[in-house]
Design a protein around this motif. Structure first.
Motif, short mmCIF file in Angstrom:
data_model
loop_
_atom_site.label_atom_id
_atom_site.label_comp_id
_atom_site.label_asym_id
_atom_site.label_seq_id
_atom_site.Cartn_x
_atom_site.Cartn_y
_atom_site.Cartn_z
N SER A 1 80.08 110.23 39.68
CA SER A 1 80.50 111.25 40.65
C SER A 1 80.14 110.81 42.08
O SER A 1 80.92 111.02 43.01
CB SER A 1 79.91 112.62 40.33
OG SER A 1 78.51 112.63 40.46
N ILE A 2 78.99 110.18 42.24
CA ILE A 2 78.60 109.67 43.56
C ILE A 2 79.53 108.55 44.00
O ILE A 2 80.00 108.53 45.14
CB ILE A 2 77.13 109.19 43.56
CG1 ILE A 2 76.18 110.35 43.25
CG2 ILE A 2 76.77 108.51 44.87
CD1 ILE A 2 76.28 111.50 44.21
N ASP A 3 79.83 107.62 43.09
CA ASP A 3 80.74 106.52 43.42
C ASP A 3 82.12 107.04 43.80
O ASP A 3 82.72 106.56 44.77
CB ASP A 3 80.86 105.54 42.24
CG ASP A 3 79.57 104.78 41.97
OD1 ASP A 3 78.68 104.76 42.84
OD2 ASP A 3 79.46 104.20 40.87
N ASN A 4 82.62 108.02 43.06
CA ASN A 4 83.93 108.59 43.37
C ASN A 4 83.93 109.34 44.70
O ASN A 4 84.90 109.28 45.46
CB ASN A 4 84.41 109.50 42.25
CG ASN A 4 84.83 108.74 41.03
OD1 ASN A 4 85.23 107.59 41.10
ND2 ASN A 4 84.73 109.38 39.88
N LEU A 5 82.85 110.05 44.99
CA LEU A 5 82.74 110.75 46.27
C LEU A 5 82.74 109.74 47.42
O LEU A 5 83.43 109.93 48.42
CB LEU A 5 81.47 111.61 46.30
CG LEU A 5 81.21 112.38 47.59
CD1 LEU A 5 82.34 113.37 47.86
CD2 LEU A 5 79.87 113.09 47.50
N LYS B 1 75.46 118.80 49.97
CA LYS B 1 75.70 119.40 51.28
C LYS B 1 76.53 118.42 52.08
O LYS B 1 76.31 117.21 52.03
CB LYS B 1 74.39 119.70 52.00
CG LYS B 1 73.67 120.88 51.39
CD LYS B 1 72.60 121.42 52.28
CE LYS B 1 71.99 122.63 51.59
NZ LYS B 1 70.96 123.24 52.38
N ILE B 2 77.49 118.96 52.80
CA ILE B 2 78.38 118.15 53.64
C ILE B 2 78.28 118.67 55.06
O ILE B 2 78.33 119.88 55.30
CB ILE B 2 79.84 118.25 53.16
CG1 ILE B 2 80.00 117.66 51.77
CG2 ILE B 2 80.78 117.55 54.15
CD1 ILE B 2 81.40 117.82 51.21
N THR B 3 78.15 117.75 56.00
CA THR B 3 78.19 118.12 57.40
C THR B 3 79.65 118.23 57.83
O THR B 3 80.41 117.27 57.71
CB THR B 3 77.45 117.07 58.26
OG1 THR B 3 76.12 116.94 57.79
CG2 THR B 3 77.46 117.45 59.72
N ALA C 1 81.10 107.58 56.16
CA ALA C 1 81.09 109.05 56.20
C ALA C 1 80.11 109.60 55.16
O ALA C 1 79.42 110.58 55.41
CB ALA C 1 82.49 109.61 55.97
N TYR C 2 80.06 108.96 54.00
CA TYR C 2 79.12 109.40 52.96
C TYR C 2 77.69 109.31 53.48
O TYR C 2 76.91 110.26 53.36
CB TYR C 2 79.28 108.56 51.70
CG TYR C 2 78.28 108.91 50.62
CD1 TYR C 2 78.49 109.99 49.79
CD2 TYR C 2 77.11 108.18 50.48
CE1 TYR C 2 77.56 110.33 48.82
CE2 TYR C 2 76.17 108.51 49.51
CZ TYR C 2 76.40 109.59 48.69
OH TYR C 2 75.48 109.94 47.74
N LYS C 3 77.35 108.18 54.09
CA LYS C 3 75.98 107.99 54.60
C LYS C 3 75.64 108.98 55.70
O LYS C 3 74.51 109.45 55.79
CB LYS C 3 75.82 106.56 55.14
CG LYS C 3 75.85 105.50 54.08
CD LYS C 3 75.81 104.12 54.72
CE LYS C 3 76.14 103.04 53.72
NZ LYS C 3 76.26 101.72 54.36
N GLU C 4 76.62 109.31 56.52
CA GLU C 4 76.38 110.17 57.68
C GLU C 4 76.48 111.66 57.38
O GLU C 4 75.84 112.47 58.03
CB GLU C 4 77.38 109.85 58.79
CG GLU C 4 77.23 108.46 59.35
CD GLU C 4 78.36 108.09 60.32
OE1 GLU C 4 79.24 108.95 60.57
OE2 GLU C 4 78.37 106.95 60.78
N ARG C 5 77.33 112.04 56.40
CA ARG C 5 77.68 113.45 56.27
C ARG C 5 77.39 114.08 54.92
O ARG C 5 77.62 115.28 54.75
CB ARG C 5 79.17 113.61 56.57
CG ARG C 5 79.49 113.20 57.99
CD ARG C 5 80.94 112.94 58.27
NE ARG C 5 81.80 114.05 57.93
CZ ARG C 5 83.12 113.97 58.00
NH1 ARG C 5 83.70 112.89 58.40
NH2 ARG C 5 83.86 115.00 57.67
#
Length: 96
Positions: free
Chosen positions: A23-27, A50-52, A35-39
């Motif tokens: 699920s993390i890889d797909n996200l 949580k998503i920014t 964007a994953y690292k930042e948000r």
């Protein structure tokens, strides 16, 4: 009084599932590594995410859809609202 109809817009979305490496890889694939690292902030113990967004930080629960808006913004949508508002236009994998 004038009436208006929402323009048809195709969006990209994935359904957030339980916390797994897949699920993390797909996200990450869906929103991109930077964007994953930042948000994105994942909470493995609760399967939470949580998503920014442009205006705040929002929680995503298991079963919620993560939508990429027309300006590239990300935001969650509850499954009942998503299913009333959107219909699938292709057969690609819709869940993560």
């Amino acid at each position: 009084m004038a009436k208006y109809r929402k323009k048809p817009v195709e969006i990209e979305a994935v359904k957030w599932g339980r916390f797994t490496q897949d699920s993390i890889d797909n996200l990450r694939k869906f929103i991109g590594d930077e964007a994953y690292k930042e948000r994105c902030f994942v909470y493995p113990a609760s399967n939470g995410l949580k998503i920014t967004t442009p205006s705040s930080e929002v929680s995503v629960q298991v079963g919620d859809y993560i939508i990429r808006g027309i300006a590239g913004e990300l935001y969650p949508c509850k499954p009942d609202i998503f299913e009333k508002t959107y219909e699938r236009v292709n057969e690609s994998n819709g869940g993560i």
